[in-house]
Motif scaffolding. Structure first.
Motif, PDB file in Angstrom:
ATOM      1  N   LEU A  99      11.962   2.109   3.639  1.00 59.21           N
ATOM      2  CA  LEU A  99      11.930   0.936   4.519  1.00 59.21           C
ATOM      3  C   LEU A  99      11.047  -0.161   3.934  1.00 59.21           C
ATOM      4  O   LEU A  99      11.381  -1.349   3.994  1.00 59.21           O
ATOM      5  CB  LEU A  99      11.441   1.333   5.913  1.00 59.21           C
ATOM      6  N   ALA A 100       9.925   0.238   3.365  1.00 57.73           N
ATOM      7  CA  ALA A 100       9.019  -0.747   2.767  1.00 57.73           C
ATOM      8  C   ALA A 100       9.690  -1.440   1.593  1.00 57.73           C
ATOM      9  O   ALA A 100       9.572  -2.661   1.429  1.00 57.73           O
ATOM     10  CB  ALA A 100       7.730  -0.064   2.314  1.00 57.73           C
ATOM     11  N   ILE A 101      10.419  -0.669   0.784  1.00 60.47           N
ATOM     12  CA  ILE A 101      11.101  -1.262  -0.371  1.00 60.47           C
ATOM     13  C   ILE A 101      12.155  -2.252   0.097  1.00 60.47           C
ATOM     14  O   ILE A 101      12.252  -3.369  -0.425  1.00 60.47           O
ATOM     15  CB  ILE A 101      11.721  -0.153  -1.250  1.00 60.47           C
ATOM     16  N   ARG A 102      12.940  -1.847   1.089  1.00 58.69           N
ATOM     17  CA  ARG A 102      13.972  -2.761   1.611  1.00 58.69           C
ATOM     18  C   ARG A 102      13.352  -4.021   2.198  1.00 58.69           C
ATOM     19  O   ARG A 102      13.822  -5.129   1.951  1.00 58.69           O
ATOM     20  CB  ARG A 102      14.810  -2.048   2.665  1.00 58.69           C
ATOM     21  N   SER A 103      12.306  -3.813   2.969  1.00 53.64           N
ATOM     22  CA  SER A 103      11.639  -4.958   3.591  1.00 53.64           C
ATOM     23  C   SER A 103      11.029  -5.874   2.541  1.00 53.64           C
ATOM     24  O   SER A 103      11.133  -7.101   2.637  1.00 53.64           O
ATOM     25  CB  SER A 103      10.560  -4.458   4.546  1.00 53.64           C
ATOM     26  N   MET A 104      10.417  -5.258   1.521  1.00 54.78           N
ATOM     27  CA  MET A 104       9.816  -6.079   0.467  1.00 54.78           C
ATOM     28  C   MET A 104      10.888  -6.815  -0.329  1.00 54.78           C
ATOM     29  O   MET A 104      10.691  -7.957  -0.726  1.00 54.78           O
ATOM     30  CB  MET A 104       8.973  -5.205  -0.463  1.00 54.78           C
ATOM     31  N   ILE A 110       0.841  -1.197   0.000  1.00 56.62           N
ATOM     32  CA  ILE A 110       0.000   0.000   0.000  1.00 56.62           C
ATOM     33  C   ILE A 110       0.881   1.254   0.000  1.00 56.62           C
ATOM     34  O   ILE A 110       0.603   2.212  -0.734  1.00 56.62           O
ATOM     35  CB  ILE A 110      -0.969  -0.003   1.207  1.00 56.62           C
ATOM     36  N   ALA A 111       1.956   1.239   0.800  1.00 53.07           N
ATOM     37  CA  ALA A 111       2.867   2.395   0.837  1.00 53.07           C
ATOM     38  C   ALA A 111       3.491   2.630  -0.531  1.00 53.07           C
ATOM     39  O   ALA A 111       3.561   3.764  -1.017  1.00 53.07           O
ATOM     40  CB  ALA A 111       3.949   2.184   1.899  1.00 53.07           C
ATOM     41  N   VAL A 112       3.932   1.560  -1.177  1.00 53.51           N
ATOM     42  CA  VAL A 112       4.532   1.683  -2.511  1.00 53.51           C
ATOM     43  C   VAL A 112       3.483   2.151  -3.519  1.00 53.51           C
ATOM     44  O   VAL A 112       3.741   3.026  -4.351  1.00 53.51           O
ATOM     45  CB  VAL A 112       5.175   0.347  -2.952  1.00 53.51           C
ATOM     46  N   GLY A 113       2.291   1.590  -3.436  1.00 56.30           N
ATOM     47  CA  GLY A 113       1.210   1.990  -4.347  1.00 56.30           C
ATOM     48  C   GLY A 113       0.836   3.452  -4.171  1.00 56.30           C
ATOM     49  O   GLY A 113       0.615   4.166  -5.154  1.00 56.30           O
ATOM     50  N   ASN A 114       0.778   3.913  -2.918  1.00 58.16           N
ATOM     51  CA  ASN A 114       0.463   5.330  -2.666  1.00 58.16           C
ATOM     52  C   ASN A 114       1.545   6.238  -3.235  1.00 58.16           C
ATOM     53  O   ASN A 114       1.239   7.287  -3.811  1.00 58.16           O
ATOM     54  CB  ASN A 114       0.294   5.581  -1.167  1.00 58.16           C
ATOM     55  N   ALA A 115       2.795   5.838  -3.065  1.00 64.32           N
ATOM     56  CA  ALA A 115       3.899   6.644  -3.614  1.00 64.32           C
ATOM     57  C   ALA A 115       3.819   6.684  -5.134  1.00 64.32           C
ATOM     58  O   ALA A 115       3.974   7.746  -5.745  1.00 64.32           O
ATOM     59  CB  ALA A 115       5.244   6.083  -3.159  1.00 64.32           C
TER      60      ALA A 115
END
Length: 194
Positions: A142-147, A33-38
């Motif tokens: 952080l989301a990208i790294r975690s993903m 969701i964070a990536v999609g919002n960005a």
């Protein structure tokens, strides 16, 4: 009784694993969701810039077309007047055509002015969206790294390649963001020069 204990342990282990899987899926969903919002914000910014450019381009073209119609109408009236054989009706019609063309120029110029006035509002909107994106940039990173880490862990599963692809797409969005930020800054500098 030992069979019951074995079953109870197995159920406890499965329940614990299911809880971990549920938490992992929830985290992954939040990251997506964070990536999609960005990505959506970046798309909105680019769309705003493109729409602004198109509005200005169209308004400028309408002014040029209106100027051409005005020149044509003026030339037609002048020719009729100089010919000496034009009827009063032809001169009246040519004069009306000239007046309409003059109004057309005025309308086109007013529309161009409105489009130019919208530039500031569009840049303010882009600035707000950019600030929102910048504010969420740390979370996005952080989301990208975690993903990416999660994708590598799941690479052997059917979901693995999809998560890796999403991670790569997010990195591309982050790269485009830097390029967009430079372009917005350049456009704002140009606006200050106007």
């Amino acid at each position: 009784e030992s069979e019951i204990q074995i079953i109870v342990r197995a159920v406890d282990q499965v329940s614990g694993n299911l809880g971990k899987i549920e938490n992992s899926l929830e985290n992954t969903t939040n990251q997506l969701i964070a990536v999609g919002n960005a990505a959506s914000t970046v798309d909105n910014i680019f769309s705003s810039l493109v729409n602004l450019e198109l509005r200005l381009e169209n308004a400028t073209e309408r002014v040029a077309n209106a100027d051409d119609r005005l020149s044509d109408a003026q030339r037609k009236l002048t020719r009729l007047q100089e010919s000496g054989v034009a009827s009063s009706e032809q001169l009246f019609d040519a004069n009306q055509e000239l007046e309409r063309a003059t109004r057309g120029v005025t309308i086109a110029q007013n529309n161009l002015e409105r489009a130019q006035n919208q530039v500031i509002g569009t840049y303010i909107n882009i600035g707000v969206q950019s600030l929102s994106l910048l504010r969420s940039f740390r979370q996005l990173t952080l989301a990208i790294r975690s993903m990416t880490t999660a994708s590598m862990a799941f690479a052997a599963t059917p979901f693995g390649p999809a998560l890796i692809g999403i991670g790569i797409a997010a990195l591309v969005v982050a790269g485009r963001w830097e390029k967009l930020n430079d372009e917005v800054q350049r456009n704002m500098d140009l606006m200050l020069l106007m």
